[in-house]
Design a protein around this motif. Sequence first.
Motif, short mmCIF file in Angstrom:
data_model
loop_
_atom_site.label_atom_id
_atom_site.label_comp_id
_atom_site.label_asym_id
_atom_site.label_seq_id
_atom_site.Cartn_x
_atom_site.Cartn_y
_atom_site.Cartn_z
N ILE A 93 0.85 -1.07 -0.13
CA ILE A 93 0.20 0.17 -0.37
C ILE A 93 0.86 1.37 -0.41
CG2 ILE A 93 -1.72 1.58 1.26
CD1 ILE A 93 -2.71 -1.69 2.89
N MET A 94 1.44 1.96 -0.51
CA MET A 94 1.38 3.54 -0.98
C MET A 94 0.53 4.29 -0.57
SD MET A 94 3.32 4.29 -4.58
CE MET A 94 3.92 5.93 -4.65
N MET A 95 0.84 5.34 0.36
CA MET A 95 0.30 6.69 1.08
C MET A 95 1.03 7.47 0.13
SD MET A 95 -1.82 4.37 2.87
CE MET A 95 -2.34 5.75 3.69
N VAL A 96 -0.02 8.61 -0.70
CA VAL A 96 0.30 9.29 -0.53
C VAL A 96 -0.44 10.88 -0.86
CG1 VAL A 96 1.45 8.40 -3.30
CG2 VAL A 96 -0.76 9.10 -3.72
N GLY A 97 0.12 11.93 -1.48
CA GLY A 97 -1.04 13.72 -0.30
C GLY A 97 0.22 14.33 -0.76
N LEU A 98 -0.43 15.34 -0.17
CA LEU A 98 0.00 16.80 -0.19
C LEU A 98 0.13 17.11 0.81
CD1 LEU A 98 -1.79 19.43 -2.18
CD2 LEU A 98 0.16 18.64 -2.99
N GLN A 99 1.33 17.56 1.62
CA GLN A 99 2.03 18.06 2.95
C GLN A 99 0.47 18.02 3.68
OE1 GLN A 99 5.41 19.24 3.16
NE2 GLN A 99 5.21 19.92 5.33
N GLY A 100 0.54 17.89 4.93
CA GLY A 100 -0.66 18.50 5.73
C GLY A 100 -2.03 17.64 5.70
N ALA A 101 -2.36 16.76 4.77
CA ALA A 101 -3.47 15.86 4.85
C ALA A 101 -3.46 14.98 5.63
CB ALA A 101 -3.11 15.43 3.44
N THR A 153 5.00 7.86 2.05
CA THR A 153 5.61 9.42 1.12
C THR A 153 5.70 10.47 1.31
OG1 THR A 153 4.37 9.21 -0.22
CG2 THR A 153 5.44 7.23 -0.83
N ALA A 154 6.32 10.96 0.95
CA ALA A 154 6.49 12.97 1.30
C ALA A 154 5.31 13.49 0.06
CB ALA A 154 8.12 12.89 0.06
N GLY A 155 5.26 14.25 0.79
CA GLY A 155 4.04 14.40 0.19
C GLY A 155 4.63 16.59 -0.03
N ARG A 156 4.38 17.34 -0.64
CA ARG A 156 4.48 18.85 -1.16
C ARG A 156 3.69 19.67 -0.72
NH1 ARG A 156 8.96 17.82 -4.34
NH2 ARG A 156 10.22 16.12 -3.30
N LEU A 157 3.82 20.92 -0.60
CA LEU A 157 2.40 21.86 -0.16
C LEU A 157 1.85 21.82 -1.71
CD1 LEU A 157 4.34 24.35 1.06
CD2 LEU A 157 2.76 23.03 2.27
N HIS A 158 2.10 21.77 -2.29
CA HIS A 158 1.94 22.06 -3.77
C HIS A 158 2.13 20.32 -5.24
CE1 HIS A 158 -0.10 25.62 -2.92
NE2 HIS A 158 1.25 26.11 -2.96
N ILE A 159 1.03 20.16 -5.72
CA ILE A 159 1.55 19.34 -6.73
C ILE A 159 2.86 19.49 -7.24
CG2 ILE A 159 1.32 17.86 -8.61
CD1 ILE A 159 -1.99 17.52 -7.79
N ASP A 160 4.13 18.89 -7.47
CA ASP A 160 5.58 19.44 -8.74
C ASP A 160 5.87 18.73 -9.69
OD1 ASP A 160 7.14 18.47 -7.15
OD2 ASP A 160 7.13 20.01 -5.76
#
Length: 297
Positions: A105-113, A192-199
């Motif tokens: 299972i890979m968890m993805v998303g923006l930082q703070g979600a 996994t890592a997130g960012r404030l915006h998708i890049d």
Amino acid sequence: MAAFESLSNRLQNVFSKLKGKGKVSEADVNDAMREVRLALLEADVNFKVVKDFIAKVKEKAIGLDVSKSFTPGMVIIDIVNKELTELMGGTQVKLVKANKPPTVIMMVGLQGAGKTTTSGKLAKLLQKGNHKPLLVACDIYRPAAIKQLQVLGEQIGAPVFSLGDKTSPVDIAKAGLQHAKDNGNDYVIFDTAGRLHIDEELMDELKRIHEHVTPDEVLLVVDAMTGQDAVNVAQSFHEQLELSGVVLTKLDGDTRGGAALSVKAVTGCPIKFAAMGEKIDSLEPFHPERMASRILG
Ligand code: GDP
């Protein structure tokens, strides 16, 4: 539930007016639908989703000829309930299980979600089902993300695999998967890592991890409080990573409901879990029919 309170109140008002009537004319139905439409738009539901929803409800109401019913208000509520349920996916969609463990299972998303928190909560939920999840700390950028995952692991008694923050996330992921195989873990959850915006950089890294661990589930964690933004984020992630599901977090806050009601219709991705608090046991499988009933009160 604090979430959806305003939507819930508005819909209940519309329907209590209808229920009070012995007979319902087409004009009454149209009035009610106009109010439902406004309530959904105010709850930040996607414009096109609202349009389709209202059209479907009207079509069914006309088809059933509610004006001849002895309980027309109830008939309409029933139609709206069913359509709201459909909108959120119809029935519960469970986690995919790999034919041969471990399920990845890979968890993805923006930082703070809420990715890290949700990873811990999901591990706890799996433990309750007698599974042995391994948590893998692939977020080497957010200060304290690794420590946060380790603390969560300790709290629930689940192992956490980390190689610190100097190894590349792809190498951590590969080693983590091997570790799970060597230690008999039947689920591996990659935070996994997130960012404030998708890049692009973020997406490239996620794609590389994806390539190396070939996940059974790619779960996007989105903050339900962000409404339409959450839906846009889901669409962007889905285009690049082919998500298998969405986890809505912070449904305990006063979200207006737009994300929950639009994300499946807009992206086609099922909502698999809902998080309703900061506590470790506040993650629940998402049941569209229960959510619809909660909204309609
Ligand atoms: P990440 O950057 O995506 O890993 O986000 P975190 O897991 O660190 O979560 C960010 C913040 O949101 C933390 O303060 C969490 O406690 C909080 N959080 C996560 N899920 C929920 C939820 O369902 N409800 C509430 N109220 N807070 C949450």
